[in-house]
Write an enzyme that holds these catalytic residues in place. Structure first.
Site, PDB file in Angstrom:
ATOM      1  N   LYS A  29     -41.612  12.362 -24.686  1.00 43.89           N
ATOM      2  CA  LYS A  29     -40.818  12.169 -26.063  1.00 43.89           C
ATOM      3  C   LYS A  29     -40.610  13.300 -26.627  1.00 43.89           C
ATOM      4  O   LYS A  29     -42.036  13.892 -27.083  1.00 43.89           O
ATOM      5  CB  LYS A  29     -41.571  10.887 -26.613  1.00 43.89           C
ATOM      6  CG  LYS A  29     -40.581  10.111 -27.679  1.00 43.89           C
ATOM      7  CD  LYS A  29     -41.380   8.692 -28.108  1.00 43.89           C
ATOM      8  CE  LYS A  29     -40.600   8.076 -29.081  1.00 43.89           C
ATOM      9  NZ  LYS A  29     -41.375   6.890 -29.582  1.00 43.89           N
TER      10      LYS A  29
HETATM   11  O1  G3P Z   1     -39.715   3.491 -32.050  1.00 46.08           O
HETATM   12  C1  G3P Z   1     -40.104   4.226 -33.234  1.00 46.08           C
HETATM   13  C2  G3P Z   1     -40.805   3.257 -34.166  1.00 46.08           C
HETATM   14  O2  G3P Z   1     -42.230   2.988 -33.972  1.00 46.08           O
HETATM   15  C3  G3P Z   1     -40.569   3.379 -35.626  1.00 46.08           C
HETATM   16  O3  G3P Z   1     -40.744   2.441 -36.155  1.00 46.08           O
HETATM   17  O4  G3P Z   1     -40.834   0.742 -37.979  1.00 46.08           O
HETATM   18  O5  G3P Z   1     -42.322   3.085 -38.103  1.00 46.08           O
HETATM   19  O6  G3P Z   1     -39.765   2.849 -38.536  1.00 46.08           O
HETATM   20  P1  G3P Z   1     -40.943   2.225 -37.798  1.00 46.08           P
END
Ligand code: G3P
Length: 217
Positions: free
Chosen positions: A83
């Site tokens: 990634k």
């Molecule tokens: O896959 C990306 C994710 O981990 C981000 O999620 O909820 O932190 O914006 P969030």
């Protein structure tokens, strides 16, 4: 639609995997922090449970260093997807590592143009962040729709991996738009099973069953 689980919590991954709900896993530095574990160790354990792509994120900012980290992460298991962030150096890294036959997930995508660049650089997955766009009053789902249209216009094979999913409705909308993959925390995947009418209906069935005085076993 493929389901990836967005966590480095091995127990949660194993539980969902046993139900056939896990086609892959995504992690990031924040999720590694949350797990409290060593990145190499925990990623290796996840790869021993899940046969689909497991994303492990580089943390260097310069292409040369990102490439070295990506190669090291890819040694963990054959199903690692490296990634990389959607920066110019991340795109360079994507081009090199995908040229070596490694899966690459380009993350932190917030625009259709960024997604177009990632596809040109040979990304296996592009990760547009829905929730974080919604957080700043933009439309995360509209971005998924735009990328779907652009990729389909030109036959790009990069898979749209809808990320930063916060609600069960995000999953429904992504499926309707045609995202190839969605990655969500275990709690969101479990929330997809809930419906108030299911709870109400079950409650009524239990009450009526009790009145019959019968037993099945
Ligand atoms: O896959 C990306 C994710 O981990 C981000 O999620 O909820 O932190 O914006 P969030």
């Amino acid at each position: 639609m493929k389901f990836f689980v967005d966590t480095a919590d091995v127990e949660a991954i194993a539980e969902l995997n046993d139900l056939g709900m896990v086609d892959g896993v995504t992690t990031n530095p924040s999720l590694i922090l949350k797990s409290g574990r060593d990145i190499i160790e925990v990623t290796k354990e996840i790869c021993s449970i899940v046969s689909g792509p497991v994303s492990a994120e580089v943390v260097a900012l310069k292409a040369e260093d990102m490439i070295a980290e990506g190669r090291k992460l890819a040694e963990i298991a054959p199903n690692i997807a490296v990634k990389v962030p959607l920066t110019w150096d991340g795109l360079k890294t994507c081009k090199v590592l995908s040229g070596e036959g490694k899966m690459v997930n380009v993350t932190l995508c917030f625009s259709a143009n960024q997604a177009l660049l990632a596809a040109k650089a040979g990304a296996t997955f592009i990760s547009p962040f829905i929730g974080r766009l919604d957080d700043i009053n933009l439309d995360g789902l509209e971005l998924i729709s735009d990328i779907r249209e652009i990729y389909d216009n030109y036959g790009f094979e990069t898979q749209i991996l809808a990320a930063s999913i916060r609600t069960a409705n995000h999953v429904t909308q992504c499926a309707l738009i045609g995202a190839d993959v969605m990655t969500a925390p275990p709690a969101v995947i479990k929330a997809m099973a809930s419906h108030v009418l299911t709870d109400k209906g079950l409650d009524q069935f239990m009450k009526d069953w009790a009145k019959t005085g019968q037993k099945i076993i």
